[in-house]
Design a protein around this motif. Structure first.
Motif, short mmCIF file in Angstrom:
data_model
loop_
_atom_site.label_atom_id
_atom_site.label_comp_id
_atom_site.label_asym_id
_atom_site.label_seq_id
_atom_site.Cartn_x
_atom_site.Cartn_y
_atom_site.Cartn_z
N HIS A 196 -3.51 -4.23 3.24
CA HIS A 196 -3.33 -2.78 3.14
C HIS A 196 -3.51 -2.11 4.50
O HIS A 196 -2.77 -1.18 4.86
N LEU A 197 -4.48 -2.60 5.27
CA LEU A 197 -4.72 -2.07 6.61
C LEU A 197 -3.49 -2.27 7.49
O LEU A 197 -3.09 -1.38 8.25
N LEU A 198 -2.88 -3.44 7.40
CA LEU A 198 -1.65 -3.71 8.16
C LEU A 198 -0.54 -2.74 7.76
O LEU A 198 0.20 -2.23 8.62
N ALA A 199 -0.42 -2.46 6.48
CA ALA A 199 0.62 -1.55 6.00
C ALA A 199 0.40 -0.13 6.54
O ALA A 199 1.35 0.57 6.89
N LEU A 200 -0.87 0.29 6.61
CA LEU A 200 -1.17 1.64 7.09
C LEU A 200 -0.80 1.84 8.55
O LEU A 200 -0.54 2.97 8.98
N MET A 201 -0.76 0.77 9.31
CA MET A 201 -0.44 0.87 10.73
C MET A 201 0.98 1.38 10.97
O MET A 201 1.29 1.86 12.06
N SER A 202 1.83 1.29 9.97
CA SER A 202 3.21 1.75 10.13
C SER A 202 3.36 3.25 9.89
O SER A 202 4.42 3.82 10.17
N LEU A 203 2.30 3.90 9.40
CA LEU A 203 2.40 5.33 9.13
C LEU A 203 2.39 6.12 10.44
O LEU A 203 1.57 5.86 11.33
N LEU A 273 -5.28 -9.56 15.40
CA LEU A 273 -6.69 -9.68 15.02
C LEU A 273 -6.89 -9.53 13.53
O LEU A 273 -7.70 -10.23 12.92
N ILE A 274 -6.12 -8.63 12.91
CA ILE A 274 -6.20 -8.47 11.46
C ILE A 274 -5.67 -9.73 10.78
O ILE A 274 -6.25 -10.24 9.80
#
Length: 282
Positions: A196-203, A273-274
């Motif tokens: 989910h954190l990876l997905a948020l990086m695209s916002l 890193l994630i």
């Protein structure tokens, strides 16, 4: 570098203490005389005057009454309550459960345009999945011994995530790498949280920086803090949330965030890193 977040609380309480000293002197009383008339030990008066002990509302009423300054009581009590709001003990804040506390903060979040967030312990509430938030809030409830309303509190916490998708809100978030590797809840739940954190990086409204565990430290690890524009800083300690309101201290936290940002990696390096943290779960 940031001073102790408790300094804002101390400054507010010292200002109240200084006013009480002024009232005593205007009444022509010394400390011993005031103590006798109030019916308490002189040591209590000394602690209140020095700011070492906070005067309760009853103390203020008694102090002002014996000094013939009853007209000062409302303002001093209001100032005391304001000082108390700077330092909010978690047990008191969550005394009726966590849901209400989560709902109360949404107004502050809606008014903020730029969030600068540094986390050194757990992922910020904006970014949490339901499973991660549930596991975290259960452990907090168990530790604090407060009523367990986690099932109702989790949706209230997750509701603030909508701010990342609406309005003019921007989020600059710095995360210590070890937070990615600190498992909250199940292995599967933690993996889903990192995905989910990876997905948020695209916002477009979100900037995520990861501070590598092995990087040279220009600034030591700090307690988690949330900068709301340039108006307020919320610092989270084990026992309380401290609201930093003094402009000079807010400036210190702005400087600290800038220094921490220089140590962080973004973009592909942050994703790596994630990804590494996800792989370590397997």
């Amino acid at each position: 570098m940031p001073s102790s977040p408790l300094s804002s609380v101390g400054a507010a309480r010292k200002a109240i203490a200084d006013q009480l000293v002024e009232i005593r002197k205007d009444a022509g009383l010394n400390g011993a005389e005031l103590s006798s008339r109030c019916g308490w030990h002189p040591a209590k008066t000394s602690r209140i005057q020095s700011g070492k002990s906070a005067a309760s509302e009853d103390d203020i009423r008694a102090w002002c009454t014996v000094c013939g300054a009853e007209d000062r009581i409302p303002d001093l009590i209001a100032a005391t309550r304001a000082a108390d709001s700077i330092h909010q003990r978690w047990r008191r804040r969550n005394s009726s459960g966590m849901r209400l506390a989560q709902e109360k903060v949404i107004g502050d979040y809606e008014r903020t345009e730029l969030f600068r967030i540094y986390v050194s312990n757990v992922l910020p509430g904006f970014f949490q999945t339901a499973e991660y938030a549930t596991a975290l809030m259960r452990s907090i409830t168990d530790f604090q011994g407060t009523p367990n309303d986690v099932a109702a509190a989790v949706p209230a916490r997750l509701a603030r995530a909508r701010l990342m998708h609406s309005g003019a809100h921007r989020f600059a978030v710095l995360i210590e790498e070890w937070v990615l590797r600190t498992r909250i809840g199940s292995v599967e739940g933690m993996a889903a949280q990192l995905d989910h954190l990876l997905a948020l990086m695209s916002l477009p409204s979100v900037s995520i920086g990861i501070i590598p565990a092995g990087c040279p430290r220009a600034i030591w690890p700090l307690e988690a803090f949330y900068l709301f524009d340039d108006q307020r800083v919320a610092v989270e300690t084990l026992t309380a949330k401290v609201n930093v309101l003094q402009p000079s201290e807010i400036t210190d936290y702005v400087r600290a965030f800038a220094g921490l940002s220089k140590m962080a990696v973004h973009g592909a390096k942050a994703r790596a890193l994630i990804g590494s943290a996800i792989a370590s779960l397997e």
